[in-house]
Design a protein around this motif. Structure first.
Motif, short mmCIF file in Angstrom:
data_model
loop_
_atom_site.label_atom_id
_atom_site.label_comp_id
_atom_site.label_asym_id
_atom_site.label_seq_id
_atom_site.Cartn_x
_atom_site.Cartn_y
_atom_site.Cartn_z
N ALA A 1 36.15 18.07 -3.97
CA ALA A 1 36.52 16.69 -4.09
C ALA A 1 36.40 16.05 -5.43
CB ALA A 1 34.97 17.10 -3.46
N LEU A 2 37.43 14.68 -5.06
CA LEU A 2 37.34 14.65 -6.43
C LEU A 2 36.74 12.46 -5.88
CD1 LEU A 2 41.41 14.76 -6.14
CD2 LEU A 2 39.16 15.76 -8.13
N LEU A 3 36.36 12.37 -6.83
CA LEU A 3 35.97 11.25 -6.85
C LEU A 3 37.11 10.29 -6.81
CD1 LEU A 3 33.39 9.75 -5.88
CD2 LEU A 3 33.46 8.91 -8.34
N VAL A 4 37.07 8.34 -5.76
CA VAL A 4 38.43 7.82 -5.25
C VAL A 4 38.40 6.66 -6.74
CG1 VAL A 4 39.90 6.88 -4.18
CG2 VAL A 4 39.54 8.78 -3.24
N VAL A 5 39.06 7.00 -7.46
CA VAL A 5 38.35 5.48 -8.33
C VAL A 5 39.92 4.31 -8.53
CG1 VAL A 5 37.45 4.70 -10.60
CG2 VAL A 5 36.89 6.98 -9.72
N ALA A 6 39.08 2.94 -8.62
CA ALA A 6 40.03 2.64 -8.75
C ALA A 6 39.94 0.62 -9.18
CB ALA A 6 40.57 1.68 -7.42
N ASP A 7 39.53 0.26 -10.19
CA ASP A 7 39.99 -0.22 -11.50
C ASP A 7 38.97 -0.32 -12.38
OD1 ASP A 7 42.18 -1.79 -11.08
OD2 ASP A 7 41.67 -3.10 -9.49
N GLY A 8 38.36 1.31 -12.28
CA GLY A 8 37.41 2.04 -13.05
C GLY A 8 35.95 1.90 -12.15
N ALA A 9 35.85 1.20 -10.41
CA ALA A 9 34.93 1.69 -9.84
C ALA A 9 35.27 2.53 -8.35
CB ALA A 9 34.89 0.26 -8.86
N PRO A 10 34.36 2.93 -8.32
CA PRO A 10 34.54 3.96 -6.97
C PRO A 10 35.00 3.71 -5.56
CG PRO A 10 32.35 4.51 -8.09
CD PRO A 10 32.71 3.44 -8.40
N VAL A 11 35.99 4.16 -5.16
CA VAL A 11 35.77 3.26 -3.75
C VAL A 11 35.70 3.75 -2.27
CG1 VAL A 11 36.79 1.05 -4.77
CG2 VAL A 11 39.35 3.77 -4.14
N GLY A 12 35.76 5.55 -2.90
CA GLY A 12 36.31 6.17 -1.31
C GLY A 12 36.11 7.43 -2.25
N ILE A 13 35.78 9.11 -1.82
CA ILE A 13 36.08 10.15 -2.02
C ILE A 13 36.57 10.85 -1.31
CG2 ILE A 13 34.27 10.99 -0.94
CD1 ILE A 13 33.15 12.78 -2.85
N PHE A 14 37.87 11.48 -2.02
CA PHE A 14 38.43 12.58 -1.19
C PHE A 14 38.16 14.34 -1.16
CE2 PHE A 14 42.35 15.60 -1.07
CZ PHE A 14 43.46 15.30 0.42
N THR A 15 37.28 14.71 0.36
CA THR A 15 37.49 15.80 -0.32
C THR A 15 38.24 17.05 0.73
OG1 THR A 15 36.30 15.42 1.94
CG2 THR A 15 35.13 15.11 0.33
N GLU A 16 38.48 18.28 0.78
CA GLU A 16 38.64 19.09 2.27
C GLU A 16 38.47 19.19 3.02
OE1 GLU A 16 37.84 23.40 -0.88
OE2 GLU A 16 35.92 22.21 0.31
N ARG A 17 37.60 18.77 4.11
CA ARG A 17 37.31 17.85 4.90
C ARG A 17 38.72 17.15 5.41
NH1 ARG A 17 31.38 16.71 6.63
NH2 ARG A 17 30.49 18.67 6.34
N ASP A 18 38.55 16.25 4.21
CA ASP A 18 40.34 15.29 4.98
C ASP A 18 41.50 15.89 5.05
OD1 ASP A 18 37.91 12.93 4.30
OD2 ASP A 18 38.06 12.79 2.43
N VAL A 19 41.63 16.88 4.11
CA VAL A 19 42.31 17.30 4.02
C VAL A 19 43.07 18.17 4.98
CG1 VAL A 19 44.26 19.04 3.32
CG2 VAL A 19 42.20 17.95 1.66
#
Length: 147
Positions: free
Chosen positions: A39-57
């Motif tokens: 997984a990778l934490l999805v960050v915009a403007d220094g703040a977490p906005v979501g997470i991208f995981t193997e399950r999402d793929v």
């Protein structure tokens, strides 16, 4: 187990692997493979906005036959972040992972991300702790306690 996640992060490390929401899925997959993470934490403007995981793929890219090079992380990431505090215990975090059916938990204090723990990190910590407890019990039973 009453060990707090702050202790787990001190042992594991506080590195947070992240990606911007506008990056494409192919880049995210490459980064995950390179770092050997799920997984990778999805960050915009220094703040977490979501997470991208193997399950999402699997569920939102491959199952929909989306082209990873043309699909942004924002389009397929998990928007609802399940987060925990540094004071959360390993047992509590494992219960959250089970209840919420997630494998990665960002550890936050206020707006600051302190790290991310995975179910693998939690299981490893619990196993290590149980092994230590068993050794102490064996020493106690055999009259070698305290060591």
């Amino acid at each position: 187990m009453s060990t707090q996640l702050s202790t787990v992060l001190d042992d594991k490390g506080h590195q947070v692997l992240s990606i911007a929401p506008e990056e494409n899925v192919l880049e995210a997959i490459r980064r995950m493979n390179e770092k050997r993470v799920g997984a990778l934490l999805v960050v915009a403007d220094g703040a977490p906005v979501g997470i991208f995981t193997e399950r999402d793929v699997m569920a939102r890219v491959l199952a929909c036959e989306c082209n990873p090079a043309d699909t942004t992380v924002a389009e397929v990431m998990t928007n609802k972040l399940v987060v925990v505090r540094a004071s959360t215990t390993v047992d509590e975090a494992m219960a959250i992972c089970t209840e919420k059916r997630c494998r990665h938990l960002p550890v936050m204090e206020g707006d600051k991300v302190l790290g991310v723990v995975s179910i693998g990190d939690l299981t490893r910590w619990a196993t290590k702790s149980q092994h230590h407890e068993i050794q102490n019990l064996v020493r106690y039973i055999s009259g070698q306690y305290p060591a």
